[in-house]
Design a protein around this motif. Structure first.
Motif, PDB file in Angstrom:
ATOM      1  N   THR A 100       4.086   9.724 -10.113  1.00 50.93           N
ATOM      2  CA  THR A 100       3.229   9.947 -11.275  1.00 50.93           C
ATOM      3  C   THR A 100       2.961  11.428 -11.510  1.00 50.93           C
ATOM      4  N   PRO A 101       2.565  12.212 -10.491  1.00 48.64           N
ATOM      5  CA  PRO A 101       2.382  13.649 -10.753  1.00 48.64           C
ATOM      6  C   PRO A 101       3.678  14.350 -11.181  1.00 48.64           C
ATOM      7  N   LEU A 102       4.801  13.967 -10.569  1.00 51.43           N
ATOM      8  CA  LEU A 102       6.068  14.583 -10.981  1.00 51.43           C
ATOM      9  C   LEU A 102       6.379  14.262 -12.440  1.00 51.43           C
ATOM     10  N   ILE A 131       0.840  -1.206   0.000  1.00 52.27           N
ATOM     11  CA  ILE A 131       0.000   0.000   0.000  1.00 52.27           C
ATOM     12  C   ILE A 131       0.869   1.249   0.000  1.00 52.27           C
ATOM     13  N   LEU A 132       1.898   1.284   0.864  1.00 51.55           N
ATOM     14  CA  LEU A 132       2.774   2.449   0.913  1.00 51.55           C
ATOM     15  C   LEU A 132       3.519   2.664  -0.399  1.00 51.55           C
ATOM     16  N   LEU A 133       4.039   1.594  -0.984  1.00 49.04           N
ATOM     17  CA  LEU A 133       4.736   1.744  -2.256  1.00 49.04           C
ATOM     18  C   LEU A 133       3.790   2.221  -3.357  1.00 49.04           C
ATOM     19  N   GLY A 134       2.568   1.718  -3.360  1.00 52.18           N
ATOM     20  CA  GLY A 134       1.579   2.182  -4.335  1.00 52.18           C
ATOM     21  C   GLY A 134       1.245   3.653  -4.147  1.00 52.18           C
ATOM     22  N   LEU A 135       1.063   4.065  -2.897  1.00 57.02           N
ATOM     23  CA  LEU A 135       0.768   5.474  -2.635  1.00 57.02           C
ATOM     24  C   LEU A 135       1.920   6.373  -3.044  1.00 57.02           C
ATOM     25  N   ILE A 136       3.139   5.966  -2.735  1.00 52.51           N
ATOM     26  CA  ILE A 136       4.298   6.770  -3.129  1.00 52.51           C
ATOM     27  C   ILE A 136       4.365   6.882  -4.646  1.00 52.51           C
ATOM     28  N   TYR A 137       4.132   5.774  -5.332  1.00 54.61           N
ATOM     29  CA  TYR A 137       4.217   5.790  -6.791  1.00 54.61           C
ATOM     30  C   TYR A 137       3.132   6.690  -7.387  1.00 54.61           C
TER      31      TYR A 137
END
Length: 137
Positions: free
Chosen positions: A96-98, A85-91
């Motif tokens: 993705t926005p960057l 979950i944390l890795l997905g949120l970071i990604y």
């Protein structure tokens, strides 16, 4: 395949270490709930859970293994779920926005856009300075 390897057959020293860690950890969390959040029933339940799981493990014998297995099984499952979950949120919330902003600004660091040239060869200037090779990083 998992990144973490859990010792399902701990030696007596490891079992005693687990028992002490559970007792101290549950006691500290219980104190936090008792005095900070003023939840005495939650604190009493945490003290009891620490005693039920930790005291048998302090003996370092087979009697402490079921509590150890239960704790490590729950920790293994929760660790796998939370890490994904944390890795997905970071990604999705950071990278993705960057990447989208950089793409909208026209950044092409890998030179992936098609250029109107005959070859994809990129000439690199030769560097004759030998001291550059002494500190490569």
């Amino acid at each position: 395949m998992s990144i973490v390897d859990i010792n399902w057959r701990p030696d007596p020293r490891g079992l005693r270490k687990f028992g002490l860690t559970v007792i101290v950890g549950m006691a500290l969390i219980g104190l936090l709930f008792q005095f900070w959040f003023e939840r005495t029933t939650v604190a009493i339940n945490l003290y009891a859970a620490g005693g039920v799981l930790g005291l048998p493990a302090l003996t370092g014998t087979v009697i402490g293994l079921p509590g150890y297995w239960l704790w490590m099984g729950i920790a293994f499952v929760m660790g796998n779920i939370v890490s994904r979950i944390l890795l997905g949120l970071i990604y999705y919330l950071l990278f993705t926005p960057l990447g989208l902003v950089r793409r909208l600004m026209g950044a092409d660091k890998l030179a992936l856009r098609r250029r109107q040239v005959d070859s994809c060869w990129v000439d690199i200037k030769a560097d004759d300075e030998k001291s550059r090779f002494e500190r490569q990083f």
